[in-house]
Write a protein that holds these residues in place. Structure first.
Motif, PDB file in Angstrom:
ATOM      1  N   VAL A  52      65.216  87.866 -34.417  1.00 32.80           N
ATOM      2  CA  VAL A  52      66.509  88.376 -34.882  1.00 32.80           C
ATOM      3  C   VAL A  52      67.358  87.235 -35.417  1.00 32.80           C
ATOM      4  O   VAL A  52      67.978  87.330 -36.487  1.00 32.80           O
ATOM      5  N   ASP A  53      67.364  86.126 -34.692  1.00 29.08           N
ATOM      6  CA  ASP A  53      68.151  84.972 -35.121  1.00 29.08           C
ATOM      7  C   ASP A  53      67.616  84.369 -36.423  1.00 29.08           C
ATOM      8  O   ASP A  53      68.368  83.768 -37.191  1.00 29.08           O
ATOM      9  N   THR A  54      66.313  84.538 -36.667  1.00 30.70           N
ATOM     10  CA  THR A  54      65.681  83.937 -37.844  1.00 30.70           C
ATOM     11  C   THR A  54      65.917  84.735 -39.120  1.00 30.70           C
ATOM     12  O   THR A  54      66.288  84.174 -40.156  1.00 30.70           O
ATOM     13  N   ALA A 110      57.965  81.672 -36.928  1.00 28.82           N
ATOM     14  CA  ALA A 110      57.714  80.528 -37.809  1.00 28.82           C
ATOM     15  C   ALA A 110      57.470  80.933 -39.254  1.00 28.82           C
ATOM     16  O   ALA A 110      57.720  80.148 -40.176  1.00 28.82           O
ATOM     17  N   ASN A 111      56.979  82.162 -39.491  1.00 29.83           N
ATOM     18  CA  ASN A 111      56.647  82.546 -40.866  1.00 29.83           C
ATOM     19  C   ASN A 111      57.429  83.756 -41.382  1.00 29.83           C
ATOM     20  O   ASN A 111      57.262  84.150 -42.536  1.00 29.83           O
ATOM     21  N   ALA A 112      58.241  84.375 -40.550  1.00 29.48           N
ATOM     22  CA  ALA A 112      58.946  85.595 -40.957  1.00 29.48           C
ATOM     23  C   ALA A 112      59.815  85.359 -42.187  1.00 29.48           C
ATOM     24  O   ALA A 112      59.784  86.141 -43.152  1.00 29.48           O
ATOM     25  N   LYS A 168      67.562  97.084 -30.099  1.00 26.15           N
ATOM     26  CA  LYS A 168      68.517  96.030 -30.446  1.00 26.15           C
ATOM     27  C   LYS A 168      67.854  94.868 -31.183  1.00 26.15           C
ATOM     28  O   LYS A 168      68.538  93.980 -31.695  1.00 26.15           O
ATOM     29  N   TYR A 169      66.510  94.902 -31.263  1.00 29.54           N
ATOM     30  CA  TYR A 169      65.772  93.818 -31.924  1.00 29.54           C
ATOM     31  C   TYR A 169      65.234  94.214 -33.296  1.00 29.54           C
ATOM     32  O   TYR A 169      64.522  93.437 -33.922  1.00 29.54           O
ATOM     33  N   GLU A 171      68.283  93.625 -39.270  1.00 30.50           N
ATOM     34  CA  GLU A 171      68.099  94.587 -40.370  1.00 30.50           C
ATOM     35  C   GLU A 171      66.848  94.308 -41.189  1.00 30.50           C
ATOM     36  O   GLU A 171      66.451  95.127 -42.028  1.00 30.50           O
ATOM     37  N   ARG A 172      66.203  93.164 -40.933  1.00 26.28           N
ATOM     38  CA  ARG A 172      64.959  92.813 -41.638  1.00 26.28           C
ATOM     39  C   ARG A 172      63.729  92.966 -40.758  1.00 26.28           C
ATOM     40  O   ARG A 172      62.627  92.579 -41.161  1.00 26.28           O
ATOM     41  N   LEU A 173      63.895  93.528 -39.579  1.00 26.53           N
ATOM     42  CA  LEU A 173      62.793  93.587 -38.615  1.00 26.53           C
ATOM     43  C   LEU A 173      62.382  95.022 -38.300  1.00 26.53           C
ATOM     44  O   LEU A 173      63.222  95.894 -38.064  1.00 26.53           O
ATOM     45  N   VAL A 174      61.071  95.225 -38.303  1.00 26.87           N
ATOM     46  CA  VAL A 174      60.462  96.481 -37.866  1.00 26.87           C
ATOM     47  C   VAL A 174      59.526  96.144 -36.709  1.00 26.87           C
ATOM     48  O   VAL A 174      58.695  95.241 -36.830  1.00 26.87           O
ATOM     49  N   LEU A 175      59.657  96.844 -35.604  1.00 28.18           N
ATOM     50  CA  LEU A 175      58.731  96.644 -34.495  1.00 28.18           C
ATOM     51  C   LEU A 175      57.599  97.653 -34.612  1.00 28.18           C
ATOM     52  O   LEU A 175      57.827  98.861 -34.680  1.00 28.18           O
ATOM     53  N   ASP A 176      56.375  97.127 -34.668  1.00 27.51           N
ATOM     54  CA  ASP A 176      55.184  97.974 -34.688  1.00 27.51           C
ATOM     55  C   ASP A 176      54.775  98.216 -33.248  1.00 27.51           C
ATOM     56  O   ASP A 176      54.286  97.317 -32.567  1.00 27.51           O
ATOM     57  N   LEU A 177      54.993  99.436 -32.792  1.00 29.80           N
ATOM     58  CA  LEU A 177      54.657  99.813 -31.428  1.00 29.80           C
ATOM     59  C   LEU A 177      53.418 100.685 -31.408  1.00 29.80           C
ATOM     60  O   LEU A 177      53.350 101.707 -30.719  1.00 29.80           O
ATOM     61  N   SER A 178      52.421 100.280 -32.196  1.00 26.25           N
ATOM     62  CA  SER A 178      51.164 101.015 -32.238  1.00 26.25           C
ATOM     63  C   SER A 178      50.589 101.091 -30.832  1.00 26.25           C
ATOM     64  O   SER A 178      50.683 100.144 -30.053  1.00 26.25           O
TER      65      SER A 178
END
Length: 280
Positions: free
Chosen positions: A139-141, A105-107, A187-188, A145-152
């Motif tokens: 991804v659709d939003t 909703a806010n990305a 892939k995300y 290429e604009r997404l980083v997953l934080d896997l802390s």
């Protein structure tokens, strides 16, 4: 046929150099360095703070812009940090990543505010389980290429592995950091950010085993954060990962009140490839 004295082809994989990646951690609207494992929703007085800056967030964004330190992350640690985050992003738009409370909703709103990428963790979990439908929604939003997953992550008692921790690292999920996990999630997003929450802010050394595993397993660029003390640790990350993992230095950095690492030396590492002498 190639000439006998032709230069050999450059091996890009072996020539990759681990980089210093800067950060701006926001807590209660201020730039702070805290011990990550002490974050709590219920006990505000339990948070252990290493440093509180007298400078606004844009001061550090301007500093990173001056030295062209790309790929830094601005992290909102809890509520009350939106204005501070916008202050940082506006100072160097499209060059800083933004994390903390990101949802589908806010990305897009944060991308429009100047974030080069958004960093997301907790919203991707529903009832403690990773929700691939939510990941695809992001991804659709805004685009992969604009997404980083934080896997802390944190270690679970009785295990040898690391498990993703959400909700300001208070809740340890059943999602284990493995090669299969990183392959599936790649892939995300276009990048991973991994805080070793058990050592975050302690300045007692990096999690060497985790750095090695991230280098071996990740199919994407990855930045490690947690425990870095000085430039020796940056060299160590480079050596352990063969240049495949970048490093964030927080509490040890002089611009954040630390004494182990000089910001100027981190800049020199990135820009000249030289390893400055480290004062012990």
């Amino acid at each position: 046929m190639a000439a006998a004295n032709a230069a050999p082809a450059l091996d890009l994989a072996s020539s990759r150099r681990s980089l210093f990646r800067p950060c701006i951690d926001l807590h209660d609207g201020q730039v702070k360095q805290i011990v990550g494992g002490t974050l709590s929703d219920d006990k505000a007085d339990a948070v252990k703070t290493n440093f509180v800056s007298a400078h606004p967030p844009r001061y550090f964004a301007d500093l990173y812009a001056q030295h062209q330190l790309e790929g830094g992350h601005v992290i909102k640690l809890g509520p009350g940090n939106d204005d501070a985050a916008r202050d940082a992003l506006a100072a160097w738009p499209d060059h800083l990543q933004l994390g903390g409370g990101i949802t589908a909703a806010n990305a897009a709103e944060w991308i429009a505010a100047g974030a080069s990428k958004v960093i997301v963790t907790s919203w991707l979990f529903k009832d403690g389980k990773f929700d691939e439908a939510r990941a695809q929604q992001l991804v659709d939003t805004v685009g992969r290429e604009r997404l980083v997953l934080d896997l802390s992550c944190r270690r679970k008692p009785g295990t040898q592995g690391w498990f993703v921790a959400i909700q300001r690292w208070q809740v340890v999920t059943d999602l284990e950091i493995t090669q299969a996990t990183l392959d599936r999630l790649s892939k995300y997003c276009c990048e991973f950010l991994v805080h070793a929450a058990d050592v975050e802010g302690l300045c007692q050394g990096i999690d060497e085993d985790l750095v090695r595993c991230l280098a071996d397993w990740s199919p994407l660029p990855v930045t490690y954060a947690g425990g870095a003390r000085n430039l020796d640790d940056l060299q160590l990350v480079h050596t352990l990962s063969h240049g495949r993992v970048d490093l964030t230095i927080g509490s040890a950095l002089d611009v954040f009140g630390g004494s182990g690492a000089r910001f100027a030396d981190c800049v020199a590492w990135n820009t000249t490839g030289l390893t400055p002498s480290v004062e012990k």
